[in-house]
Design a protein around this motif. Structure first.
Motif, mmCIF file in Angstrom:
data_model
loop_
_atom_site.group_PDB
_atom_site.id
_atom_site.type_symbol
_atom_site.label_atom_id
_atom_site.label_comp_id
_atom_site.label_asym_id
_atom_site.label_seq_id
_atom_site.Cartn_x
_atom_site.Cartn_y
_atom_site.Cartn_z
ATOM 1 N N LYS A 168 -10.858 -30.042 -12.858
ATOM 2 C CA LYS A 168 -10.783 -28.919 -13.514
ATOM 3 C C LYS A 168 -10.294 -29.166 -15.008
ATOM 4 C CE LYS A 168 -9.852 -25.195 -10.207
ATOM 5 N NZ LYS A 168 -8.719 -24.243 -9.823
ATOM 6 N N GLU A 218 -14.778 -38.156 -3.608
ATOM 7 C CA GLU A 218 -14.308 -36.962 -2.681
ATOM 8 C C GLU A 218 -13.533 -36.220 -3.864
ATOM 9 O OE1 GLU A 218 -12.192 -37.844 0.608
ATOM 10 O OE2 GLU A 218 -13.966 -38.582 1.741
ATOM 11 N N TRP A 225 -8.092 -32.685 -4.600
ATOM 12 C CA TRP A 225 -8.725 -33.307 -3.598
ATOM 13 C C TRP A 225 -8.209 -32.642 -2.036
ATOM 14 C CZ3 TRP A 225 -6.182 -37.143 -0.198
ATOM 15 C CH2 TRP A 225 -6.748 -37.843 0.760
ATOM 16 N N SER A 248 -12.598 -33.569 -7.122
ATOM 17 C CA SER A 248 -13.057 -32.656 -7.997
ATOM 18 C C SER A 248 -12.172 -32.438 -9.021
ATOM 19 C CB SER A 248 -13.295 -31.441 -7.304
ATOM 20 O OG SER A 248 -12.063 -30.904 -6.658
#
Length: 130
Positions: A11, A7, A34, A9
């Motif tokens: 950057k 779950e 998250w 992601s």
């Protein structure tokens, strides 16, 4: 220990600090995001507990985020970020034990009073007497 890494992601950004010639070219710092509310891995009670305990780390959009730039490689930073965010969330899910109130025993009370009396007598003996 729960692993909800699917779950998450990520950057990337330029990392400050060591890196030599690459420091201004390569984006090695990794920020892991998250969405706490959108998690299907945790129950509503667990999500609420996470939000309460980690409210300083969760932004206005409801994302828990963590930036790691310890290593010179993006992959190592990504792995460390995942480890750290899982560790932080798992710590937030620990329910503290309820403290049971106890009373001091009779001997403990007596010891305390005796030591107070002893100190009082010592100070009394220091006084100048006529």
């Amino acid at each position: 220990m729960k692993n909800f890494s699917k779950e998450l992601s990520f950057k990337t950004s330029r990392s400050s600090g060591a890196g030599g010639q690459n420091v201004n070219k390569v984006e090695t710092a990794v920020t892991v995001l998250w969405k706490v509310d959108g998690s299907e891995f945790f129950s509503d009670e667990e999500k609420e507990m996470i939000q309460n305990k980690l409210k300083n780390r969760i932004n206005a959009d409801g994302f828990l985020f963590l930036t790691v730039s310890e290593s010179r490689t993006q992959l190592m930073n990504k792995n460390k970020a995942v480890e750290k965010i899982i560790e932080i969330v798992n710590k937030a899910l620990i329910v503290p034990k309820k403290r049971t109130a106890t009373k001091p025993s009779r001997t403990q009370k007596q010891k305390r009073l005796d030591s107070k009396k002893k100190l009082s007598d010592k100070k009394e003996n220091r006084r100048f007497k006529f």
